[in-house]
Design a protein around this motif. Structure first.
Motif, PDB file in Angstrom:
ATOM      1  N   ASN A  82     -11.845  -6.439  11.988  1.00  0.00           N
ATOM      2  CA  ASN A  82     -13.205  -6.978  11.958  1.00  0.00           C
ATOM      3  C   ASN A  82     -13.243  -8.497  12.072  1.00  0.00           C
ATOM      4  O   ASN A  82     -14.295  -9.104  11.897  1.00  0.00           O
ATOM      5  CB  ASN A  82     -13.949  -6.520  10.700  1.00  0.00           C
ATOM      6  CG  ASN A  82     -13.292  -6.997   9.419  1.00  0.00           C
ATOM      7  OD1 ASN A  82     -12.348  -7.781   9.443  1.00  0.00           O
ATOM      8  ND2 ASN A  82     -13.775  -6.518   8.288  1.00  0.00           N
ATOM      9  N   SER A 102      -3.163  -0.196  11.454  1.00  0.00           N
ATOM     10  CA  SER A 102      -4.610  -0.313  11.537  1.00  0.00           C
ATOM     11  C   SER A 102      -5.163   0.890  12.283  1.00  0.00           C
ATOM     12  O   SER A 102      -4.415   1.699  12.841  1.00  0.00           O
ATOM     13  CB  SER A 102      -5.007  -1.612  12.240  1.00  0.00           C
ATOM     14  OG  SER A 102      -4.360  -1.726  13.487  1.00  0.00           O
ATOM     15  N   LYS A 155      -5.480   7.603   7.564  1.00  0.00           N
ATOM     16  CA  LYS A 155      -6.757   6.905   7.746  1.00  0.00           C
ATOM     17  C   LYS A 155      -7.365   7.345   9.072  1.00  0.00           C
ATOM     18  O   LYS A 155      -6.642   7.726  10.001  1.00  0.00           O
ATOM     19  CB  LYS A 155      -6.573   5.390   7.723  1.00  0.00           C
ATOM     20  CG  LYS A 155      -5.779   4.813   8.889  1.00  0.00           C
ATOM     21  CD  LYS A 155      -5.831   3.289   8.925  1.00  0.00           C
ATOM     22  CE  LYS A 155      -5.241   2.665   7.706  1.00  0.00           C
ATOM     23  NZ  LYS A 155      -5.169   1.199   7.796  1.00  0.00           N
ATOM     24  N   ASN A 163      -7.354  -9.002  12.621  1.00  0.00           N
ATOM     25  CA  ASN A 163      -6.834  -8.814  11.277  1.00  0.00           C
ATOM     26  C   ASN A 163      -6.621  -7.329  11.015  1.00  0.00           C
ATOM     27  O   ASN A 163      -6.928  -6.479  11.854  1.00  0.00           O
ATOM     28  CB  ASN A 163      -7.766  -9.437  10.230  1.00  0.00           C
ATOM     29  CG  ASN A 163      -9.113  -8.732  10.139  1.00  0.00           C
ATOM     30  OD1 ASN A 163      -9.449  -7.867  10.954  1.00  0.00           O
ATOM     31  ND2 ASN A 163      -9.897  -9.103   9.140  1.00  0.00           N
ATOM     32  N   LYS A 164      -6.092  -7.012   9.847  1.00  0.00           N
ATOM     33  CA  LYS A 164      -5.728  -5.625   9.553  1.00  0.00           C
ATOM     34  C   LYS A 164      -6.917  -4.679   9.572  1.00  0.00           C
ATOM     35  O   LYS A 164      -6.774  -3.503   9.893  1.00  0.00           O
ATOM     36  CB  LYS A 164      -5.023  -5.543   8.194  1.00  0.00           C
ATOM     37  CG  LYS A 164      -3.641  -6.149   8.172  1.00  0.00           C
ATOM     38  CD  LYS A 164      -2.912  -5.858   6.872  1.00  0.00           C
ATOM     39  CE  LYS A 164      -3.540  -6.565   5.705  1.00  0.00           C
ATOM     40  NZ  LYS A 164      -2.762  -6.375   4.443  1.00  0.00           N
ATOM     41  N   ASP A 165      -8.097  -5.197   9.225  1.00  0.00           N
ATOM     42  CA  ASP A 165      -9.288  -4.358   9.176  1.00  0.00           C
ATOM     43  C   ASP A 165     -10.028  -4.290  10.514  1.00  0.00           C
ATOM     44  O   ASP A 165     -11.079  -3.645  10.612  1.00  0.00           O
ATOM     45  CB  ASP A 165     -10.244  -4.874   8.101  1.00  0.00           C
ATOM     46  CG  ASP A 165      -9.655  -4.746   6.706  1.00  0.00           C
ATOM     47  OD1 ASP A 165      -8.889  -3.785   6.475  1.00  0.00           O
ATOM     48  OD2 ASP A 165      -9.945  -5.613   5.861  1.00  0.00           O
ATOM     49  N   THR A 190       0.820  -1.214   0.000  1.00  0.00           N
ATOM     50  CA  THR A 190       0.000   0.000   0.000  1.00  0.00           C
ATOM     51  C   THR A 190       0.850   1.259   0.000  1.00  0.00           C
ATOM     52  O   THR A 190       0.327   2.346   0.055  1.00  0.00           O
ATOM     53  CB  THR A 190      -0.906   0.021   1.243  1.00  0.00           C
ATOM     54  OG1 THR A 190      -0.079   0.019   2.404  1.00  0.00           O
ATOM     55  CG2 THR A 190      -1.829  -1.175   1.262  1.00  0.00           C
TER      56      THR A 190
END
Length: 535
Positions: free
Chosen positions: A93, A518, A287, A89-91, A38
């Motif tokens: 969720n 994250s 973010k 996890n990275k998200d 990314t």
């Protein structure tokens, strides 16, 4: 005893508004490894081995002992040295396997059974030579956290039962729907007893774990140096090592990134954002963060024990103007509540309950409270004092409050606040989307004496609601309603000035691939999902 499936539990810890959807016993499967690029447009490049990644942190860690750490800066170093049973996890969720390959949860949410990997080894240390990790190590580490964590991170754990060499059962004192999320915290990594007891108080500067990188050297207030662990159970790290360098001055950090002294600059703010954007060799990653930036007032002693004084202080500060002045480059947005909007317990309707800027009303409240001529107080801050200076000016101008600013390094700040000795203090809180990690940690009376509840917030109804939210239901919608009710009481208390919701903003050299944080601010260099590499 009936068992809920892993899938069931993963659903109810997901962010947003998902509900329970299934049952039956299942085992988790290892996710695919590797990382998505990314930070570089040349994403077709094949990963390359070698090189050292240098990541700059904006504060100096005090300790790497998992049960003693209090700040995200320390946690981000710990995560590269030691491992957890499970990870987000990275998200943020889904819970994914770490040292545990699968788990089962009882219907009453009081027992969690884990199957452990059988190919995990500790890094070599002074008191053991890189031996195999066992179920005994998991029991020791988790029970140590339950008894000794300064942040009470495993408050709900009663004991760990060893079933076999690769199976353990965690018995909780009471049902807790957030237990898997708790286990992802850096404070609950697995460590060898020999190293902890051998080093004693010095274990915090000689951490040993099972992670991808081994501790090599702590250079006082300059940096922590790590090297690739040859015993790592997961995918081999591409990097030879990682250096976490401490640079507390924002301009110096940005200059170090532009000259190549560091590869990653974290927590970028102000004009540095534009400087990084303008550099063709760098990229700025942004973010929204699960972050609340606030000023807390002491609820146990001093003038701010009076609710009228607290309301007066909030009413005396033009928070909208303050946020615009502090974050002219868009590093954060105006906040209102003790939860970030990204948490599924957030209730926007409560924003109207926050006192608005009204100096005349503030003066009247001060008179009613018996302080028509103001008073003297202190505020404690770590890092920058920009916020404190603005608040100092508002309080002097509108309420004749003389506020002394005490600028401290993180370790001392954390100690003073934890002990409830700060009349006012400014800090931020970043954690997972589950409201428990904000509201319980900062507003449950059992957390008084820890950094989260340094202001001494105590309300029996809030305690009851926060307890129910993890013990009586696993349904996220039902839990959210309990948290919203608690949040309403907390908001009406006016014990904090929640003024900004921050962003995760990092500057990264384009030669670095796969680095991203994250929304909770966590840094992983290598884990089951991530493997950063460098050209």
């Amino acid at each position: 005893m009936g068992k809920k499936s892993l899938v069931l539990f993963l659903v109810f810890v997901m962010v947003l508004s998902l509900a329970l959807t299934g049952c039956g016993n299942k085992e988790t499967k290892n996710p695919s490894t590797g990382s998505e690029d990314t930070t570089n447009d040349n994403s077709s490049n094949e990963p390359k081995e070698g090189g050292t990644l240098t990541v700059a942190l904006a504060a100096i860690p005090k300790t790497l002992d998992p049960v003693k750490y209090t700040g995200i800066y320390e946690g981000n170093v710990i995560h590269s040295i030691a491992d957890n049973l499970v990870y987000y996890n990275k998200d943020l969720n889904e819970i994914i396997p770490g040292l545990a390959t699968s788990w089962e949860i009882s219907d009453d949410l009081k027992t969690y059974k884990f199957t452990l990997r059988d190919d995990v080894y500790f890094q070599k240390g002074k008191f053991q030579d890189g031996r195999k990790m066992t179920a005994e190590d998991v029991k020791y580490s988790l029970e140590r956290s339950a008894k000794e964590s300064v942040m009470k991170r495993l408050r709900m754990l009663e004991s760990v039962e060893i079933v076999s060499d690769t199976e353990i059962i965690c018995h909780l004192t009471e049902p807790n729907a957030a237990f898997l999320t708790v286990l992802t915290d850096a404070g609950n990594v697995i460590v060898p007893k020999e190293e902890v007891e051998g080093w004693g108080e010095d274990f915090g500067t000689h951490l040993v774990g099972t992670g991808p990188f081994a501790f090599k050297e702590w250079k006082n207030s300059d940096s922590v140096v790590l090297e690739r662990s040859e015993n790592y159970w997961g995918e081999k790290p591409y990097l030879d090592g990682v250096t976490f360098k401490f640079i507390t001055d924002q301009n110096m950090m940005t200059n170090a990134l532009r000259t190549g002294e560091i590869d990653v600059a974290t927590d970028i703010t102000g004009e540095s954002m534009q400087a990084i954007k303008a550099d063709p060799n760098l990229v700025l990653n942004e973010k929204p963060a699960l972050k609340v930036i606030y000023i807390a007032m002491n609820l146990m002693e001093g003038p701010t024990k009076d609710p009228k004084v607290r309301e007066a202080i909030i009413s005396a500060i033009d928070i909208d103007a303050m946020v615009k002045g502090l974050y002219p480059w868009g590093e954060a947005q105006r906040a209102y509540l003790a939860l970030p909007p990204g948490s599924w317990g957030y209730d926007a309707s409560l924003e109207e309950k926050v006192p608005k800027y009204d100096p005349e009303k503030a003066k009247k409240l001060m008179e009613e409270a018996g302080y028509p001529n103001g008073f003297q107080t202190e505020i404690y801050v770590a890092g920058s004092d920009k916020t404190a200076v603005i608040v100092q000016d508002y309080l002097k101008k509108n309420l004749n409050i003389d506020m002394k600013i005490n600028l401290l390094e993180w370790g001392t700040f954390s100690e003073v606040v934890s002990k409830g000795k700060a009349p006012m203090y400014a800090m931020s809180w970043t954690w997972y989307p589950d409201p428990d990690f904000f509201l319980y940690q900062m507003f449950h009376s059992k957390q008084i004496g820890s950094l989260g509840n340094g202001q001494g917030f105590s309300d029996p109804k809030v305690d009851e609601l926060l307890d129910k939210a993890v013990s009586e239901t696993a349904d996220q919608n039902e839990r959210a309603e309990l948290y919203k009710e608690a949040l309403g009481i907390i908001t009406e208390n006016n014990g904090r000035i929640n003024f900004a919701n921050g962003k995760i903003i990092d500057g990264v050299n384009k030669k670095v691939h796969g680095f991203e944080r994250s929304a909770d601010g966590t840094i992983f260099i290598t884990n089951p999902e991530i493997n950063v590499w460098k050209e």
